[in-house]
Design an enzyme around this catalytic site. Structure first.
Site, short mmCIF file in Angstrom:
data_model
loop_
_atom_site.label_atom_id
_atom_site.label_comp_id
_atom_site.label_asym_id
_atom_site.label_seq_id
_atom_site.Cartn_x
_atom_site.Cartn_y
_atom_site.Cartn_z
N LYS A 103 0.82 -1.22 0.00
CA LYS A 103 0.00 0.00 0.00
C LYS A 103 0.86 1.27 0.00
CE LYS A 103 -4.08 -2.02 0.11
NZ LYS A 103 -3.76 -3.38 -0.34
C1 LIG Z 1 -9.78 -2.64 -1.42
C2 LIG Z 1 -9.21 -3.35 -0.24
N1 LIG Z 1 -9.98 -3.52 0.84
C3 LIG Z 1 -9.52 -4.15 1.94
C4 LIG Z 1 -8.25 -4.66 1.98
C5 LIG Z 1 -7.82 -5.41 3.19
O1 LIG Z 1 -6.70 -4.84 3.76
P1 LIG Z 1 -5.77 -5.63 4.76
O2 LIG Z 1 -4.86 -6.50 3.95
O3 LIG Z 1 -5.03 -4.54 5.49
O4 LIG Z 1 -6.65 -6.41 5.67
C6 LIG Z 1 -7.40 -4.50 0.88
C7 LIG Z 1 -6.04 -5.03 0.93
O5 LIG Z 1 -5.43 -5.50 0.06
C8 LIG Z 1 -7.90 -3.84 -0.27
O6 LIG Z 1 -7.15 -3.68 -1.35
#
Ligand SMILES: Cc1ncc(COP(=O)(O)O)c(C=O)c1O
Length: 376
Positions: free
Chosen positions: A184
């Site tokens: 990210k």
């Molecule tokens: C659009 C979106 N929502 C939610 C998430 C979930 O994030 P995390 O990996 O921090 O749980 C991601 C992660 O890749 C994402 O790209």
């Protein structure tokens, strides 16, 4: 495999190393002073009243749903062109999702008309996702939500540093959720942030984040509390000090890194203009965070062959996203969903490398490889 151009890369240097060392030397690892500092800095940066750091964005979304009282019998409208976590977080609560189509191949975010069409008496909330850190149509979505009494949650996993009409993405609706996963814009390995301007929601999220306990280990260690009560059914969704320290350094780099992402994105857009590709968001509003670069291949071009050719040239690509409603688990539970625009765009999308440290040579390598790989 060693890629000549990877899809993403960290911007980490001695500053992150020093931040981690300093946490280790201070001998407090669980959620404490550094996390508080990170939360305040993130809240200020985003212009929001409350920011609560958590283990990842998936749990941030779960907390958002729980704090709004979403549960069995409720429906939440979600896009299908998203990472599966967006929909999973709703299902954890016992509620059901209703999948909405996107606006079109130029704008890969949830369609306000679709939202309006899918509302039923059971609809409790809309969960939008700012694809690639490009803003959803927030004024229209808030207007619909207002008229129908729905809560609005923003999956802002891609969107730290992005804004629309001067207001940060993640702060338009009731609750915003950010991800600090490795790939990210602000990266801590695992990590996330929940933001809200509502005091009551913030208080509820603070409790559920840590087992519904009224005081933290940190408070008791510092003599601020002797014991604790448990007033909600909560979880362990806490972050730790090492990740918060990484987050502090990464936050300082965010504006500059998003600027660099913008410059690379614009190089791609101008090189591909008029070459038969779809270039989503090239006429987007606001200040995006340019998290990923989606390229839409012309109809009829074999995507697998294109990706294989890119791979042979040493350029890593990805797909954002296989639509959630087409995954086996979701097909079983939601058999009748059909989203023509999402399905068409998702079958032609390829994500190109994009990260702040990309050299001009690497950008040129991607441009050349795309043109070569798209040849008949
Ligand atoms: C659009 C979106 N929502 C939610 C998430 C979930 O994030 P995390 O990996 O921090 O749980 C991601 C992660 O890749 C994402 O790209």
């Amino acid at each position: 495999m060693e890629w000549q151009v990877p899809l993403a890369d960290l911007d980490y240097d001695e500053r992150e190393e020093q931040a981690v060392l300093s946490v280790i030397r201070n001998r407090w690892l669980t959620m404490g002073a550094v996390t508080q500092e990170f939360e305040i800095a993130f809240a200020n940066y985003t212009g929001v009243k409350h920011a609560l750091a958590v283990s990842n964005a998936t749990v941030a979304l779960h907390l958002a749903c729980l704090s709004l009282g979403i549960g069995p019998g409720d429906e939440v409208l979600v896009p299908s062109l998203t990472f599966v976590a967006t929909a999973n977080a709703v299902l954890y609560t016992g509620a059901r999702v209703r999948f909405a189509d996107i606006i079109g191949s130029d704008t890969l975010t949830i369609s306000p008309e679709e939202i309006e069409r899918l509302i039923t008496p059971n609809t409790k909330a809309v969960l939008v996702m700012h694809y690639g850190g490009y803003p959803c149509r927030m004024p229209e979505i808030l207007d619909i939500a207002d008229r129908h009494g729905l809560a609005v949650i923003e999956d802002a996993a891609h969107a730290p540093g992005a804004s629309l009409d001067g207001k940060a993405l993640g702060t338009w609706g009731d609750i915003g959720c950010f991800s600090f996963f490795s790939n990210k814009n602000l990266s801590t390995g695992e990590g996330g942030m929940v933001v809200t301007n509502h005091d009551d929601l913030a208080e509820k999220i603070r409790l559920i984040r840590s087992h519904g306990m009224t005081s933290l280990t940190w408070d008791r260690h510092h003599g601020h509390a002797y014991s604790y009560d448990v007033v909600e059914l909560g979880y362990n969704y806490r972050i730790d000090e090492i990740r918060s320290a990484l987050g502090m350094v990464q936050l300082q780099k965010l504006t500059k890194n998003n600027e660099r992402r913008k410059a690379i994105t614009q190089s791609y857009w101008s090189a591909f203009e008029g070459k038969g590709f779809g270039l989503p968001f090239s006429k987007s509003n606001g200040i995006p965070s340019y998290h990923i670069f989606p390229l839409i291949l012309p109809e009829g071009l074999d995507r697998k062959q294109f990706i294989d050719r890119m791979r042979a040239a040493g350029v890593q690509t990805s797909i954002h996203y296989p639509p959630v409603h087409l995954f086996q688990y979701y097909r079983k539970h939601y058999p009748d969903v059909s989203l023509p625009i999402t399905e068409n765009v998702a079958s032609r999308e390829v994500t190109l490398p994009l990260y702040p440290g990309m050299s001009e040579e690497k950008i040129d390598k991607v441009l050349e490889s795309v043109m070569e790989s798209a040849r008949e």
